[in-house]
Scaffold this active site. Structure first.
Site, PDB file in Angstrom:
ATOM      1  N   TYR A  18     -15.158  18.872 -15.321  1.00  0.00           N
ATOM      2  CA  TYR A  18     -15.623  17.278 -15.473  1.00  0.00           C
ATOM      3  C   TYR A  18     -16.742  17.235 -14.421  1.00  0.00           C
ATOM      4  O   TYR A  18     -16.701  17.542 -13.103  1.00  0.00           O
ATOM      5  CB  TYR A  18     -14.276  16.428 -15.432  1.00  0.00           C
ATOM      6  CG  TYR A  18     -14.794  15.216 -15.386  1.00  0.00           C
ATOM      7  CD1 TYR A  18     -14.841  14.384 -16.169  1.00  0.00           C
ATOM      8  CD2 TYR A  18     -14.692  14.375 -13.918  1.00  0.00           C
ATOM      9  CE1 TYR A  18     -15.317  13.140 -16.532  1.00  0.00           C
ATOM     10  CE2 TYR A  18     -15.087  12.956 -13.756  1.00  0.00           C
ATOM     11  CZ  TYR A  18     -15.202  12.182 -14.972  1.00  0.00           C
ATOM     12  OH  TYR A  18     -15.625  10.956 -15.197  1.00  0.00           O
TER      13      TYR A  18
ATOM     14  N   LYS B 265      -7.754   7.396 -19.464  1.00  0.00           N
ATOM     15  CA  LYS B 265      -7.854   7.944 -20.566  1.00  0.00           C
ATOM     16  C   LYS B 265      -6.869   7.870 -21.868  1.00  0.00           C
ATOM     17  O   LYS B 265      -6.313   6.748 -22.108  1.00  0.00           O
ATOM     18  CB  LYS B 265      -8.552   9.526 -20.609  1.00  0.00           C
ATOM     19  CG  LYS B 265      -9.485   9.680 -19.444  1.00  0.00           C
ATOM     20  CD  LYS B 265     -10.798   8.939 -19.801  1.00  0.00           C
ATOM     21  CE  LYS B 265     -11.707   9.028 -18.768  1.00  0.00           C
ATOM     22  NZ  LYS B 265     -12.138  10.571 -18.091  1.00  0.00           N
TER      23      LYS B 265
ATOM     24  N   ARG C 204       0.719  -1.080  -0.010  1.00  0.00           N
ATOM     25  CA  ARG C 204       0.052   0.078  -0.076  1.00  0.00           C
ATOM     26  C   ARG C 204       1.035   1.389   0.072  1.00  0.00           C
ATOM     27  O   ARG C 204       0.511   2.161  -0.667  1.00  0.00           O
ATOM     28  CB  ARG C 204      -1.106   0.083   1.298  1.00  0.00           C
ATOM     29  CG  ARG C 204      -1.614   1.486   1.272  1.00  0.00           C
ATOM     30  CD  ARG C 204      -2.870   1.207   1.982  1.00  0.00           C
ATOM     31  NE  ARG C 204      -2.790   0.618   3.292  1.00  0.00           N
ATOM     32  CZ  ARG C 204      -2.256   1.092   4.568  1.00  0.00           C
ATOM     33  NH1 ARG C 204      -1.480   1.932   4.583  1.00  0.00           N
ATOM     34  NH2 ARG C 204      -2.093   0.169   5.633  1.00  0.00           N
TER      35      ARG C 204
ATOM     36  N   ASP D 223      -6.239  20.021 -14.601  1.00  0.00           N
ATOM     37  CA  ASP D 223      -6.530  18.614 -14.909  1.00  0.00           C
ATOM     38  C   ASP D 223      -6.269  18.572 -16.295  1.00  0.00           C
ATOM     39  O   ASP D 223      -6.498  19.130 -17.266  1.00  0.00           O
ATOM     40  CB  ASP D 223      -7.843  18.380 -14.768  1.00  0.00           C
ATOM     41  CG  ASP D 223      -8.559  16.904 -15.137  1.00  0.00           C
ATOM     42  OD1 ASP D 223      -7.836  16.389 -15.954  1.00  0.00           O
ATOM     43  OD2 ASP D 223      -9.340  16.602 -14.815  1.00  0.00           O
TER      44      ASP D 223
HETATM   45  C1  PLP Z   1     -12.335  10.864 -16.839  1.00  0.00           C
HETATM   46  C2  PLP Z   1     -11.901  12.122 -16.310  1.00  0.00           C
HETATM   47  C3  PLP Z   1     -12.072  12.124 -14.892  1.00  0.00           C
HETATM   48  C4  PLP Z   1     -12.406  10.969 -13.811  1.00  0.00           C
HETATM   49  O1  PLP Z   1     -11.394   9.913 -13.977  1.00  0.00           O
HETATM   50  P1  PLP Z   1     -11.624   8.828 -13.516  1.00  0.00           P
HETATM   51  O2  PLP Z   1     -10.366   7.676 -14.028  1.00  0.00           O
HETATM   52  O3  PLP Z   1     -12.748   8.061 -14.252  1.00  0.00           O
HETATM   53  O4  PLP Z   1     -11.810   8.610 -12.110  1.00  0.00           O
HETATM   54  C5  PLP Z   1     -11.466  13.544 -14.446  1.00  0.00           C
HETATM   55  N1  PLP Z   1     -11.171  14.490 -15.349  1.00  0.00           N
HETATM   56  C6  PLP Z   1     -11.330  14.417 -16.699  1.00  0.00           C
HETATM   57  C7  PLP Z   1     -11.098  15.693 -17.528  1.00  0.00           C
HETATM   58  C8  PLP Z   1     -11.629  13.057 -17.063  1.00  0.00           C
HETATM   59  O5  PLP Z   1     -11.998  12.948 -18.423  1.00  0.00           O
END
Ligand code: PLP
Length: 378
Positions: free
Chosen positions: A105, A202, A53, A177
């Site tokens: 988001y 992504k 962990r 982000d």
């Molecule tokens: C998908 C996404 C998230 C969230 O991420 P997860 O891996 O689904 O928890 C946050 N910010 C953006 C811009 C995203 O496209």
């Protein structure tokens, strides 16, 4: 391997995170599934690892690679993008004020509203494309200003340098982000951001087969130490296999981002000329309101675009139901092209126009993607 002026992104992506150790001569690293690590006779931990962990060789390699790609000092990998965002919010003091983009988001705004409001975090939302509005919302308790560019699903472009400057003048942090552009197309730390957040689900993952997240810090200071504590004590960590898969994916990231961008540019140009399409939102198009800023702060314009249909919601849903090569599904950043009617996913209360479709342009041939859209629109 550390970033430097002499090392290109492609080389970094292939070699960042390497330890130099090749157990059994294996050129690619093994997956370390062990949850526990042996102590030495003196009670110490000669390998540097204690318990999975807290840390693990695959996660450490991944964090080194992410640090190098974003040009930061440290990184913490999480089990999802949302876990990474949660760790950033948890690292703030109770009573702190944060400013979020009005089109952030939806998971990020839901987290702030449904979870952290009860913990005393105050939230304002702003149109981040207008730095003056953001500056007016700053209060003495403002601790964090959040940027997400290009935004979802309207592909609005925020000037990262301008927002980071406002944050720093207010004694606050700027977090970005960077999920959509990936570090290949945009490096927010170099533009003044203090923290970069990724949903590695992504583009970094790139194959729609893992969920993960990360926070990368410009400075390995007190704020990052808090995030590290939340990661290792809270334990929302990625599995060794997911870390290994991400390393496998990162090796091709620069080439994938180039191909996603090239394909999206061609699809956007085709759609912009189509009489059935009312509007195309793609920062690579010269008439996009954020084009000049995007051209300055991004290396290319990425694989995401959205369109609004002349025929309204009915035409949008009809197109989404008739495509054959595109899959109608949420998420983005994979090798396969996806199409999605955002308003119906976001549900009641959404501000997304109901004639809008969001497209994640994959790595198929652009001509085949365009032919698929052509038969579906026709
Ligand atoms: C998908 C996404 C998230 C969230 O991420 P997860 O891996 O689904 O928890 C946050 N910010 C953006 C811009 C995203 O496209």
């Amino acid at each position: 391997m550390q970033p430097s002026d002499h090392i290109h992104m492609e080389t970094l992506a292939v070699h960042a995170g390497e330890t130099g150790e090749r157990e059994a001569g294996a050129v690619m690293p093994p997956i370390h599934l062990s949850t526990t690590f042996e102590r030495g006779a003196d009670g110490g931990y000669p390998s540097g690892f204690v318990y999975a962990r807290s840390d693990n060789p695959n996660r450490q390699a991944l964090e080194r690679a992410l640090t190098a790609l974003e040009g930061g000092e440290s990184a913490a990998a999480f089990a999802s993008g949302m876990a990474a965002i949660m760790a950033v919010f948890q690292s703030l003091e109770s009573g702190a004020h944060l400013i979020l983009p009005d089109d952030v988001y939806f998971g990020t705004s839901a987290l702030a509203r449904d979870v952290f409001a009860r913990w005393g975090l105050a939230v304002s939302t702003a149109d981040m494309t207008d730095p003056d509005t953001v500056a007016r919302l700053v209060r003495p308790e403002t601790a964090l200003i959040w940027v997400e560019t290009p935004s979802n699903p309207m592909l609005k472009i925020t000037d990262i340098e301008a927002i980071a400057r406002i944050a720093h003048e207010a004694g606050a942090l700027c977090a970005c982000d960077n999920t959509w552009p990936s570090p290949v197309l945009q490096q927010p730390l170099a533009l003044g951001a203090d923290l970069v957040i990724h949903s590695t689900t992504k583009y970094l993952g790139g194959h729609s087969d893992l969920v993960g997240g990360a926070v990368i810090a410009r400075a390995d200071g007190e704020q990052f130490a808090r995030i590290r504590t939340i990661q290792t004590i809270g334990g929302a960590v990625p599995s060794p296999f997911d870390c290994w898969l991400l390393m496998r994916s990162i090796r091709t990231l620069p080439h994938r981002m180039r191909a996603h961008s090239r394909n999206a540019r061609q699809v956007a140009a085709y759609l912009a000329d189509h009489p059935a399409v009312a509007r195309v939102h793609y920062p690579g198009l010269a008439d996009h309101p954020g084009h000049a800023i995007a051209a300055r702060q991004m290396r290319d314009f990425g694989g995401m675009l959205s369109i609004q249909m002349q025929g309204g919601a009915e035409a949008a849903l009809r197109l989404a139901n008739r495509v054959r090569l595109f899959t109608q599904a949420t998420s983005l950043g994979g090798v396969e092209s996806l199409i999605e009617h955002r308003a119906s996913v976001e549900g009641p209360g959404t501000t997304t126009p109901d004639d809008l479709l969001r497209l994640s342009i994959g790595l198929e041939h652009a001509d085949d993607l365009i032919a698929d859209l052509e038969q579906a629109i026709g």
